[in-house]
Design a protein around this motif. Structure first.
Motif, mmCIF file in Angstrom:
data_model
loop_
_atom_site.group_PDB
_atom_site.id
_atom_site.type_symbol
_atom_site.label_atom_id
_atom_site.label_comp_id
_atom_site.label_asym_id
_atom_site.label_seq_id
_atom_site.Cartn_x
_atom_site.Cartn_y
_atom_site.Cartn_z
ATOM 1 N N ASN A 148 0.822 -1.209 0.000
ATOM 2 C CA ASN A 148 0.000 0.000 0.000
ATOM 3 C C ASN A 148 0.860 1.264 0.000
ATOM 4 O OD1 ASN A 148 -2.736 1.373 0.508
ATOM 5 N ND2 ASN A 148 -1.499 2.116 2.214
ATOM 6 N N TRP A 174 -3.976 -4.354 -2.317
ATOM 7 C CA TRP A 174 -3.198 -3.316 -1.619
ATOM 8 C C TRP A 174 -2.257 -2.589 -2.583
ATOM 9 C CZ3 TRP A 174 -4.523 -2.487 3.404
ATOM 10 C CH2 TRP A 174 -5.247 -3.501 4.040
ATOM 11 N N ARG A 197 -8.970 -1.296 -2.010
ATOM 12 C CA ARG A 197 -8.214 -1.654 -0.814
ATOM 13 C C ARG A 197 -9.167 -1.914 0.339
ATOM 14 N NH1 ARG A 197 -4.638 2.076 3.103
ATOM 15 N NH2 ARG A 197 -6.583 1.907 4.264
#
Length: 372
Positions: A148, A174, A197
């Motif tokens: 992420n 992610w 996400r």
């Protein structure tokens, strides 16, 4: 035949004896057919690509053949990692979720696997780079949080042509790649088919000061905790991952005010935006009780977040050097943060103004069973 790979080895008695019980006839040549793959051109139209599939499905060969593999950096064992990343070192390290200042000051070889992984990414990420075995050597929490953080950095810097290879599908949502090629099914997943996400929901609890022992070594300032602190613990899926505290702020001109004291996210969970939002929730908790809430930080990640957040407004001390604290110490008067600092260090200073966000539900936490 361009998609056929063959490799030849010498056939000796040991090899023949190993194959004989299984009636496997081997003459020294192994062949493998690569999946059919039309690689998207690195033409600047996309930021992140991902090749995913099980081990042995040809991922690494496809990456090497079509994009090349970025060479791993070497590290000087006598230098801190932050010293080996150039002028933008702090920005790069925070961008990949390595926000622990004590870890910045250590050489690469003493870092944990997760920290080493983040450090490599910080040093290697650039336009048209390629990474094999992405997240393979770290646990899945680190893999997801780092994925992420990396995708956010790549897009903030407008990088293009960055390709990752992995056998783990749990990072797709992610990393948010622009395209994904699946070697198992030999298909390119269409754009728009990826899930957003996942949401991160943190349970917030009031806790006693003993919890600070779990988090203090990861804090970039003094390991001391003010005895009058009100402490808070955040759990994700039951796991304690973030600690925060606040203390009263006596001031002749500001009544009924509190200020942030400590905020620490465990390293494996850094890069997900948990720390800044946990701080928001604590601040909202005090504001809901009719108090004013202030916070000052030298950490660029948290400071820049507040500079761009409608929940915080800068004070007159925002991004002003700390010479006032230095003068106070010379006179024997406790400084604002009550710890030694470089006199001219610039800090971010804000007051929380809040918004119509959900009031945080704060419970009580204990250490019972944690040390088992």
């Amino acid at each position: 035949m361009g998609n056929i790979i063959s490799v030849t080895v010498d056939v000796d008695d040991i090899l023949l004896d190993a194959c004989k019980p299984f009636d496997y006839k081997f003459e020294g040549v192994s062949t493998f057919k690569l999946p059919h793959f039309d690689p998207p051109s690195r033409d600047g139209s996309w930021s992140i690509g991902l090749i995913v599939g099980p081990s042995g499905s040809g991922k690494s060969q496809l990456l090497s053949k079509n994009y090349g593999i970025t060479e791993e950096p070497t590290w000087d064992s006598n230098k801190a990692i932050v010293s080996q990343l150039g002028e933008d070192a702090v920005e790069k390290l925070t961008a990949v979720g390595l926000n622990s200042v004590p870890s910045w000051c250590r050489p690469y070889h003493v870092l944990s696997n997760g920290e080493q992984f983040r450090a490599r990414m910080a040093r290697m990420l650039d336009n048209n780079t390629s990474f094999d075995e992405f997240t393979s050597v770290v646990d899945r929490t680190v893999a997801q949080s780092c994925s992420n953080a990396i995708q956010r950095y790549i897009r903030q810097k407008n990088m293009t042509g960055v390709v990752f290879v992995t056998c783990h599908r749990d990072i797709i949502e992610w990393l948010q790649p622009d395209w994904v090629y699946d070697t198992l099914n030999e298909v390119m997943l269409p754009r728009g088919s990826l899930c957003p996400r996942p949401k991160i929901e943190i349970d917030i609890e009031r806790c006693n000061k003993e919890w600070w022992n779990v988090f203090k070594k990861h804090h970039y300032l003094s390991a001391d905790l003010n005895k009058s602190s009100h402490c808070f613990l955040g759990r994700w899926n039951g796991e304690p991952i973030v600690f925060g505290s606040a203390i009263a702020m006596p001031n002749g001109s500001v009544k009924n005010a509190w200020r942030g004291h400590r905020t620490v996210v465990l390293p494996d969970y850094q890069g997900l935006g948990i720390g800044v939002r946990f701080s928001d929730a604590i601040a909202q908790h005090f504001v809901e009780e009719g108090k004013r809430y202030f916070s000052r930080t030298a950490h660029p990640r948290m400071g820049e977040y507040r500079m761009n957040s409608p929940l915080w407004k800068p004070t007159s001390k925002n991004k002003v050097n700390r010479l006032d604290d230095a003068a106070r110490r010379e006179k024997g008067i406790p400084a604002y943060n009550n710890y030694k600092v470089i006199a001219d260090r610039v800090c971010y200073s804000h007051e929380f103004v809040g918004n119509n966000i959900v009031k945080p539900q704060v419970k009580e936490a204990t250490l019972e069973g944690f040390w088992k």
